[in-house]
Design a protein around this motif. Sequence first.
Motif, PDB file in Angstrom:
ATOM      1  N   ASP A  19       0.861  -1.148  -0.033  1.00  0.00           N
ATOM      2  CA  ASP A  19       0.136   0.001   0.028  1.00  0.00           C
ATOM      3  C   ASP A  19       0.814   1.272   0.082  1.00  0.00           C
ATOM      4  O   ASP A  19       0.360   2.322  -0.193  1.00  0.00           O
ATOM      5  CB  ASP A  19      -1.061  -0.028   0.961  1.00  0.00           C
ATOM      6  CG  ASP A  19      -0.559   0.283   2.542  1.00  0.00           C
ATOM      7  OD1 ASP A  19      -1.298   0.446   3.480  1.00  0.00           O
ATOM      8  OD2 ASP A  19       0.451   0.452   2.622  1.00  0.00           O
ATOM      9  N   GLY A  20       2.147   1.038   0.269  1.00  0.00           N
ATOM     10  CA  GLY A  20       2.890   2.277   0.090  1.00  0.00           C
ATOM     11  C   GLY A  20       3.219   3.088   1.351  1.00  0.00           C
ATOM     12  O   GLY A  20       2.535   3.077   2.433  1.00  0.00           O
ATOM     13  N   GLY A  21       3.828   4.395   1.198  1.00  0.00           N
ATOM     14  CA  GLY A  21       4.000   5.178   2.246  1.00  0.00           C
ATOM     15  C   GLY A  21       5.036   4.931   3.299  1.00  0.00           C
ATOM     16  O   GLY A  21       4.870   5.152   4.434  1.00  0.00           O
ATOM     17  N   ASP A  44       6.839   3.514   7.333  1.00  0.00           N
ATOM     18  CA  ASP A  44       6.044   2.338   7.762  1.00  0.00           C
ATOM     19  C   ASP A  44       7.067   0.894   7.477  1.00  0.00           C
ATOM     20  O   ASP A  44       7.966   0.954   6.795  1.00  0.00           O
ATOM     21  CB  ASP A  44       4.751   2.267   6.688  1.00  0.00           C
ATOM     22  CG  ASP A  44       3.673   1.706   7.099  1.00  0.00           C
ATOM     23  OD1 ASP A  44       3.691   0.711   7.955  1.00  0.00           O
ATOM     24  OD2 ASP A  44       2.851   1.652   6.148  1.00  0.00           O
ATOM     25  N   ASP A  46       5.523  -2.366   5.184  1.00  0.00           N
ATOM     26  CA  ASP A  46       4.266  -3.188   4.439  1.00  0.00           C
ATOM     27  C   ASP A  46       4.608  -4.374   4.260  1.00  0.00           C
ATOM     28  O   ASP A  46       5.380  -5.041   3.282  1.00  0.00           O
ATOM     29  CB  ASP A  46       4.101  -2.230   3.263  1.00  0.00           C
ATOM     30  CG  ASP A  46       3.520  -0.888   3.465  1.00  0.00           C
ATOM     31  OD1 ASP A  46       2.884  -0.624   4.667  1.00  0.00           O
ATOM     32  OD2 ASP A  46       3.922   0.084   2.854  1.00  0.00           O
ATOM     33  N   ASP A  53      -1.158  -6.595   6.293  1.00  0.00           N
ATOM     34  CA  ASP A  53      -0.396  -5.428   6.339  1.00  0.00           C
ATOM     35  C   ASP A  53      -1.027  -4.622   7.588  1.00  0.00           C
ATOM     36  O   ASP A  53      -0.539  -4.019   8.339  1.00  0.00           O
ATOM     37  CB  ASP A  53      -0.212  -4.621   5.117  1.00  0.00           C
ATOM     38  CG  ASP A  53       0.424  -3.441   5.232  1.00  0.00           C
ATOM     39  OD1 ASP A  53       1.378  -3.360   6.081  1.00  0.00           O
ATOM     40  OD2 ASP A  53      -0.003  -2.162   4.815  1.00  0.00           O
TER      41      ASP A  53
HETATM   42 CA   LIG Z   1       2.021   1.484   4.330  1.00  0.00          CA
END
Ligand SMILES: [Ca+2]
Length: 138
Positions: A19-21, A44, A46, A53
């Motif tokens: 999902d990234g970030g 984060d 992931d 996650d």
């Molecule tokens: Ca994330």
Amino acid sequence: MDRTGGSGTDSSSNDYDIDGGNDFSSLSTSYTSTKVTYTLTFDDEDHPDEWWDDFWDNWRSVQYGRTTDIESFYVTSAGINFNGIWDNDKTFAEFYGQHGNKVRSYSSGSPVYISNVWNHAMDTTNENSGMSMTTWTT
Ligand SMILES: [Ca+2]
Ligand SMILES: [Ca+2]
Ligand SMILES: [Ca+2]
Ligand SMILES: [Ca+2]
């Protein structure tokens, strides 16, 4: 290297959907007379499976009071020490995060691959030659 989001399949045929970030955000260095410790902070961590996650992020929030991920390794005259965060020679989307122990020989300028496995397990060799990479230089 880090996944900034997106899905695919790693070189061991493990699928991922990130999902990234989770970008690498900072490096701090501390010195003693015999050892240099590098501590890396990521926004984060992931898991390659979205359901896991969410579960894992919640668990980490409760357990650690944060969702940022902090990992460190250190260099001594014996080499570069990845104890607790070596990748066990696994690839990015291995289901379980890896926490192996390994000391590698070190030379100045040796690259360290800091996302060989999604939990930021690392090594001096790249386990994900098929995946794009972001490079930082210190
Ligand atoms: Ca994330
Ligand atoms: Ca996450
Ligand atoms: Ca490895
Ligand atoms: Ca981690």
